[in-house]
Write an enzyme that holds these catalytic residues in place. Structure first.
Site, short mmCIF file in Angstrom:
data_model
loop_
_atom_site.label_atom_id
_atom_site.label_comp_id
_atom_site.label_asym_id
_atom_site.label_seq_id
_atom_site.Cartn_x
_atom_site.Cartn_y
_atom_site.Cartn_z
N GLU A 1 5.01 5.70 2.90
CA GLU A 1 3.73 5.28 3.44
C GLU A 1 3.16 4.84 4.72
O GLU A 1 2.81 5.11 5.40
CB GLU A 1 2.38 3.83 2.67
CG GLU A 1 2.09 4.31 1.25
CD GLU A 1 1.89 3.60 0.42
OE1 GLU A 1 0.78 3.03 -0.33
OE2 GLU A 1 2.83 3.14 -0.13
N ASP B 1 4.86 2.40 -2.33
CA ASP B 1 4.93 1.80 -2.76
C ASP B 1 5.12 1.39 -4.37
O ASP B 1 4.10 2.26 -5.03
CB ASP B 1 4.18 0.45 -2.33
CG ASP B 1 3.95 0.11 -1.02
OD1 ASP B 1 5.29 0.16 -0.44
OD2 ASP B 1 2.90 -0.36 -0.50
N ASP C 1 3.34 0.24 -7.00
CA ASP C 1 2.29 -0.95 -8.19
C ASP C 1 1.79 0.19 -8.07
O ASP C 1 1.62 2.04 -7.53
CB ASP C 1 2.09 -1.63 -7.14
CG ASP C 1 0.79 -1.37 -5.28
OD1 ASP C 1 0.65 0.20 -5.97
OD2 ASP C 1 0.98 -1.84 -4.59
N GLU D 1 -0.99 1.73 -6.87
CA GLU D 1 -1.94 2.33 -5.60
C GLU D 1 -0.86 3.12 -5.15
O GLU D 1 -0.96 4.40 -4.52
CB GLU D 1 -1.93 1.14 -4.51
CG GLU D 1 -3.35 2.02 -3.39
CD GLU D 1 -4.99 2.29 -4.40
OE1 GLU D 1 -5.11 2.58 -3.75
OE2 GLU D 1 -5.47 1.05 -5.33
N TYR E 1 9.07 -7.00 -1.81
CA TYR E 1 7.34 -6.61 -2.08
C TYR E 1 6.40 -7.95 -1.99
O TYR E 1 6.83 -8.37 -3.04
CB TYR E 1 6.60 -6.05 -3.54
CG TYR E 1 5.92 -4.81 -3.65
CD1 TYR E 1 5.60 -4.31 -2.28
CD2 TYR E 1 5.43 -4.42 -4.50
CE1 TYR E 1 4.18 -3.17 -1.99
CE2 TYR E 1 4.21 -3.99 -4.15
CZ TYR E 1 3.84 -3.21 -2.96
OH TYR E 1 2.40 -2.55 -2.95
N ARG F 1 3.51 -7.68 -3.10
CA ARG F 1 2.11 -7.78 -4.05
C ARG F 1 2.53 -8.13 -5.54
O ARG F 1 2.77 -7.08 -5.91
CB ARG F 1 1.22 -6.69 -3.92
CG ARG F 1 0.27 -6.56 -3.06
CD ARG F 1 -0.48 -5.79 -2.64
NE ARG F 1 -1.03 -5.31 -1.32
CZ ARG F 1 -0.74 -4.49 0.27
NH1 ARG F 1 0.49 -4.19 -0.82
NH2 ARG F 1 -1.06 -4.73 0.94
N HIS G 1 7.41 -6.26 -11.05
CA HIS G 1 7.99 -6.87 -10.02
C HIS G 1 8.83 -7.96 -9.93
O HIS G 1 8.13 -8.65 -10.45
CB HIS G 1 7.25 -6.67 -8.25
CG HIS G 1 6.31 -5.22 -8.37
ND1 HIS G 1 6.89 -4.27 -8.63
CD2 HIS G 1 5.17 -5.10 -7.86
CE1 HIS G 1 6.30 -3.51 -8.01
NE2 HIS G 1 5.00 -3.48 -8.34
#
Length: 614
Positions: A7, A80, A82, A84, A306, A308, A352
Site C-alpha cells: 500500500e 496490510d 487485516d 482493509e 503491525y 492495528r 495479529h
C-alpha cells in the site's frame, strides 16, 4: 522478475532494501478502487450491490501497476494484514486482471527480512470472508453516513439561518459523540457533597520510630466522613477524650504483575497519558514505525509490528528473544519462573500479535540516533512495555494498619519496594497506586507496631472537601470507553476522534473533550430519530455481526438487509416529521466582552475554525 505490491511507498522502500533487488516492489498508495465520492454508490434495490469506481487521482498509479503486471513473472499482493488490506488486494486483483484462483496474496505482521521471506514461501488465495467483512462495513457506513449527513445538512442551521455545512452522521462517530454528551449530562446533573478529612499524625510511645499519618476512614465498621464543620468538631472533641490504639496490623509481601504488551487501544491510552499525544497522532507515528522510516544515516528501517490489533498474543520466538535479553541485561532474577501469557479479551480479533519491537537489538539508545523526537518517544514506550510484559513481578513489603479511638477508625498503609521486577523498565501509570483515596502516599514502610500498642497524637489536620463530578473524556479515556463497550475496532478509534473534532461537534480544552452546542443538537436529533444508531449495544452488536462475516458464519448482504429496513423506515419518518422544520444551533456565549457593544462575544465557526464574534 516478480512484482510485489504494497500500500505505502514507505513500506515499498523498506521491503526493497531487504530483498536487495531480487523483486520489483511498488505501492498502490492505499485504495485504487472504492465507492464513488459524490454519489451513494450502492444499488439498494439490487441486493445492496456496491458500484466501485477507480479512485480519483489514481490513474497514473493504475497505469504504472498495469504495465508492471504485464512484465512480471509473478505478482504478489502484500497489503496490510487485516480486512482493509485484504479488500485492497482484492481491488488490485480485479483492476489489474489477476487470476483469482492463483495463490498470490502474502501477508506479514512485521516488515523484516525474515517475515517477508517466510510470507513469499507461503502465498495463499485472497480470503473472501475478510473482503466481505470490509465490504459490509464500507457499505453500511456509506448508507448511514450518506443518508444521515444529507438530513443533518438540510435540517440544522446556525441561529442566523445559515446552513451548517459539512455535517456528518456515522455509525461509530454518533455513538462516540453520545458517550461524550452523556458524560456532560452527568457533570451538569452532579451535586457536590461536602465532607471533611481528618488526618492524624501519630507517634509510638517509646518514640522509636518517626511519626506517621493516618486518615479517618470508618466509624465502628462502616465507612465514615464528617459531612460538615460542626460534625468534624464534634468528632475531634470525642477523640480528645479517647486513646489511639493499634487495632489491626496486616503485613504481607504484595506482588504487582507486569502489564500485557500493547494493543492499539492501550498504546493510544499510554501515549496520551505519558507523552501527551492525541490518538490520531499516535497512529500516524506508529504507521511510520511499522512501514519503515528513512533514518538520518540513509537507511530505511521498520521498527515495530503491525499497529492495528486488539490481541495481546506474541509469537513464541518473540517471547524467547525477550527472555534472553532480560536475562542478559538485567539478570536471571528478572526472568519469571514461568513465561508470562496474557488473555486476549472476549470479542477481540486475534489475527495479529500485540504491538512490539521487531528487533530487541534495536534498543531505545540506538533508535534515538536514528529517529526524531516523537517517533523515538513512541518507539521507546513500545519497546519498554513489551520487554516489561515478559519480566518478573515487582514485590513490595506492604503494611496496612488500623488505629482505633472511641470507635473511630483511622487507616494507614505503606509499602517499600523489595524487588523492582518489571518496574525496572516500565512504570504503569494506569496501575492503581497503593495510596488511600486522598493520596497520602504510601512511599515508606510504617513503624513496626503490633495490635494493642498505644500511640500519641502529634497533630491533627482538618480539611474541607467536596465530592467531584466524573471527569470529561480525553482522547485516551474515550478510546478506552469505546473499546470496553465494543464500539468500533482498532482501525476506527483514531479516525473517530479526528472526525468529531473536525466537525466541531467536540472541541479540546487542554486535554479534555468538551461537547459544543452543535454536538448537542446533532446527538439529540440522533437519539430522537435514529435511536438504534445512537445506541451503544446496537453498535457493539453490529461489530459482532461484522466479525461473524469475517469468520464465514454470516452472509454480508444479509447483515445489510437486516439493518436497512428499520433504518430506511426511520429516515422516511424523520424526513416527513421534519418537513419545513429547521433546527437552530444556539450560539455559544463566551466570557469575553465585546469592546464595541459591551455584550458577551459568541463563538462562531468559519473556514479556518472557531472564532469570537459580536
Amino acid at each position: 522478475m516478480d512484482l510485489i505490491i504494497v500500500e505505502s511507498p514507505s513500506k515499498a522502500k523498506t521491503i526493497s532494501k531487504y530483498l536487495k533487488g531480487k523483486y520489483k516492489v511498488d505501492a498502490s498508495a492505499g485504495h485504487i478502487r472504492d465507492l464513488p465520492v459524490h454519489t451513494l454508490g450502492v444499488d439498494i434495490k439490487n441486493n445492496f450491490e456496491p458500484k466501485y469506481v477507480n479512485s480519483e487521482g489514481k490513474e497514473d498509479i493504475i497505469k504504472r501497476l498495469t504495465d508492471e503486471t504485464k512484465k512480471a513473472d509473478n505478482v504478489y499482493l502484500a497489503t496490510d494484514p487485516d480486512r482493509e488490506g485484504e479488500a485492497i488486494s482484492w481491488h488490485l486483483q480485479t483492476v489489474l486482471g489477476l487470476d483469482e484462483n492463483k495463490e498470490n496474496r502474502i501477508e506479514f505482521n512485521e516488515v523484516s527480512q525474515k517475515a517477508i521471506q517466510k510470507a513469499l514461501e507461503h502465498p495463499r488465495k485472497i480470503n473472501y470472508n475478510l473482503v466481505d467483512a470490509q465490504q459490509a462495513r464500507r457499505v453500511l457506513d456509506r448508507l448511514v453516513g450518506y443518508k444521515l449527513s444529507t438530513l443533518l445538512n438540510h435540517k440544522i442551521e446556525d441561529t442566523d439561518g445559515s446552513a451548517k455545512r459539512s455535517l456528518s452522521g456515522g455509525r461509530v462517530q454518533s455513538v462516540a459523540l453520545r458517550l461524550i454528551v452523556e458524560r456532560e449530562r452527568e457533570i451538569q446533573a452532579f451535586k457536590p457533597e461536602e465532607y471533611w478529612n481528618l488526618t492524624a499524625e501519630l507517634q509510638d510511645r517509646p518514640k522509636a520510630y518517626s511519626p506517621f499519618k493516618a486518615l479517618l476512614e470508618k466509624k465502628e465498621t462502616k465507612k465514615y466522613k464528617p459531612s460538615s464543620a460542626e460534625e468534624a468538631e464534634k468528632v475531634l472533641k470525642e477523640l480528645e477524650n479517647g486513646e489511639y490504639v493499634v487495632s489491626k496490623v496486616k503485613k504481607a509481601v504484595a506482588k504487582s504483575h507486569a502489564p500485557a504488551p500493547f494493543t492499539t487501544s492501550s498504546m493510544q491510552q499510554d501515549a496520551s497519558n505519558k507523552l501527551g499525544f492525541s490518538s490520531p497522532e499516535t497512529m500516524s507515528l506508529a504507521q511510520h514505525l511499522y512501514e519503515g522510516i528513512e533514518t538520518e544515516n540513509g537507511d530505511h528501517i521498520a521498527f515495530i509490528t503491525y499497529m492495528r490489533t486488539d490481541s495481546v498474543r506474541i509469537s513464541a520466538e518473540a517471547q524467547q528473544n525477550a527472555l534472553a535479553r532480560i536475562r542478559a541485561v538485567y539478570g536471571e532474577e528478572y526472568v519469571p519462573e514461568k513465561p508470562n501469557y496474557y488473555a486476549t479479551k472476549k470479542g477481540a480479533q486475534d489475527a495479529h500479535e500485540a504491538v512490539r519491537p521487531i528487533d530487541l537489538e534495536m534498543t531505545p539508545e540506538k533508535a534515538k540516533k536514528l529517529l526524531d523526537r516523537k517517533h523515538f518517544a513512541l518507539y521507546k514506550l513500545i519497546y519498554e512495555r513489551f520487554l516489561a510484559s515478559q519480566m518478573a513481578e515487582a514485590k513490595y513489603n506492604s503494611t496496612q494498619m488500623e488505629i482505633d479511638n472511641s470507635g473511630y477508625v483511622f487507616k494507614a498503609s505503606g509499602r517499600v519496594l523489595l524487588f523492582a521486577g518489571y518496574t525496572k523498565v516500565y512504570e504503569d501509570v494506569a496501575a492503581p497506586k497503593k495510596e488511600d483515596e486522598e493520596g497520602i502516599a504510601a512511599a515508606k514502610l510504617l513503624p513496626d507496631l503490633k495490635e494493642g500498642d498505644k500511640l500519641d497524637l502529634v497533630s491533627m489536620q482538618k480539611e474541607q472537601k467536596f465530592t467531584k463530578p466524573p471527569l470529561r473524556y480525553t482522547d485516551a479515556s474515550l478510546v478506552k470507553a469505546m473499546e470496553e463497550k465494543g464500539i468500533g475496532r482498532p482501525s476506527t478509534y483514531a479516525p473517530t476522534v479526528s472526525t468529531i473534532l473536525d466537525r466541531e461537534y467536540v472541541v479540546k480544552e487542554g486535554k479534555y473533550l468538551h461537547i459544543t452546542n452543535l454536538g448537542r443538537v446533532v446527538t439529540q436529533l440522533m437519539e430522537e430519530r435514529f435511536s438504534d444508531i445512537a445506541d451503544l449495544k446496537f453498535t457493539a452488536n453490529m461489530e459482532k455481526k461484522l466479525d461473524d462475516v469475517e469468520e464465514g458464519t454470516v452472509n454480508w448482504k444479509s447483515v445489510l438487509r437486516d439493518f436497512y429496513g428499520d433504518f430506511e423506515e426511520n429516515l422516511k419518518k424523520a424526513e416527513k416529521d421534519l418537513e419545513g422544520v429547521y433546527i437552530k444551533v444556539p450560539d455559544e456565549v463566551s466570557e469575553e466582552i465585546c469592546p464595541v457593544c459591551g455584550r458577551n462575544l459568541v463563538v462562531k465557526s468559519g473556514r479556518f475554525g472557531r472564532f469570537l464574534a459580536c
